[in-house]
Design a protein around this motif. Sequence first.
Motif, PDB file in Angstrom:
ATOM      1  N   ASP A  99      -5.047 -12.654  -4.114  1.00 30.22           N
ATOM      2  CA  ASP A  99      -4.178 -12.360  -5.256  1.00 30.22           C
ATOM      3  C   ASP A  99      -4.838 -11.271  -6.105  1.00 30.22           C
ATOM      4  O   ASP A  99      -5.321 -10.290  -5.557  1.00 30.22           O
ATOM      5  N   GLU A 100      -4.866 -11.456  -7.391  1.00 30.30           N
ATOM      6  CA  GLU A 100      -5.490 -10.465  -8.279  1.00 30.30           C
ATOM      7  C   GLU A 100      -6.862 -10.926  -8.748  1.00 30.30           C
ATOM      8  O   GLU A 100      -7.418 -10.400  -9.711  1.00 30.30           O
ATOM      9  N   ALA A 129       0.482  -2.582   1.351  1.00 32.18           N
ATOM     10  CA  ALA A 129       0.494  -2.958  -0.076  1.00 32.18           C
ATOM     11  C   ALA A 129       0.364  -1.709  -0.954  1.00 32.18           C
ATOM     12  O   ALA A 129      -0.506  -1.653  -1.823  1.00 32.18           O
ATOM     13  N   PRO A 130       1.223  -0.716  -0.755  1.00 31.68           N
ATOM     14  CA  PRO A 130       1.047   0.560  -1.458  1.00 31.68           C
ATOM     15  C   PRO A 130       1.105   0.450  -2.978  1.00 31.68           C
ATOM     16  O   PRO A 130       0.388   1.174  -3.677  1.00 31.68           O
ATOM     17  N   ASP A 131       1.910  -0.459  -3.486  1.00 32.89           N
ATOM     18  CA  ASP A 131       2.101  -0.552  -4.937  1.00 32.89           C
ATOM     19  C   ASP A 131       1.248  -1.621  -5.606  1.00 32.89           C
ATOM     20  O   ASP A 131       1.255  -1.738  -6.828  1.00 32.89           O
ATOM     21  N   LYS A 132       0.528  -2.390  -4.817  1.00 31.99           N
ATOM     22  CA  LYS A 132      -0.387  -3.385  -5.407  1.00 31.99           C
ATOM     23  C   LYS A 132      -1.591  -2.652  -5.983  1.00 31.99           C
ATOM     24  O   LYS A 132      -1.997  -1.615  -5.488  1.00 31.99           O
ATOM     25  N   HIS A 133      -2.156  -3.241  -7.040  1.00 35.25           N
ATOM     26  CA  HIS A 133      -3.279  -2.598  -7.739  1.00 35.25           C
ATOM     27  C   HIS A 133      -4.612  -3.270  -7.417  1.00 35.25           C
ATOM     28  O   HIS A 133      -4.683  -4.495  -7.334  1.00 35.25           O
ATOM     29  N   HIS A 134      -5.628  -2.434  -7.258  1.00 32.70           N
ATOM     30  CA  HIS A 134      -6.989  -2.933  -7.097  1.00 32.70           C
ATOM     31  C   HIS A 134      -7.349  -3.675  -8.379  1.00 32.70           C
ATOM     32  O   HIS A 134      -7.198  -3.128  -9.474  1.00 32.70           O
TER      33      HIS A 134
END
Length: 171
Positions: A99-100, A129-134
């Motif tokens: 998850d995050e 997951a192009p739009d997920k953020h690190h």
Amino acid sequence: MPLCFISIGSNINREHNISSALEVLQCKFGSLTYSSVYESDSVGFSGDAFLNLVISFYSDHDPVHIAMQLKNIEAEHERVRTKEKFSSRTLDLDLLLYDEKIISTEALSIPHDDILNYAFVLEPLAEIAPDKHHPIKNVCYQKLWQEFDKSKAAQQKIDHLAYTKSLAEHS
């Protein structure tokens, strides 16, 4: 339910080990989303080329349990652990993201450092997951991949349909 991302790599009996690992992962964790497969030169040592991909799945299991399951799957595929960080391997499974969450313990580091360091991890992750953020950088994976120094990234995407057919034939 937390979304988990796993990197998969192999340069020994590659097609068989990756196909087998995907079957085991699906049995243990259910439905998988997976990237294209990428062939890349070995990094940090002279060896056969690797096949790499990233998968994701939802799981109620805690990250330590998932990481232990990955180590067990590697052992079932005759993974030999050496003191050398870079070496040939039948199977390499790493929990990249849970998850995050940001987790930093002796046993587990999430997000995994390989995300920012290796094209063979970041490109397939950015694909699914192009739009997920690190979670630490707070930058999406697509942008991280666009900005990645690709000058030393010796890899190519394998035709997905041909590879899937190849996996089925080797199972």
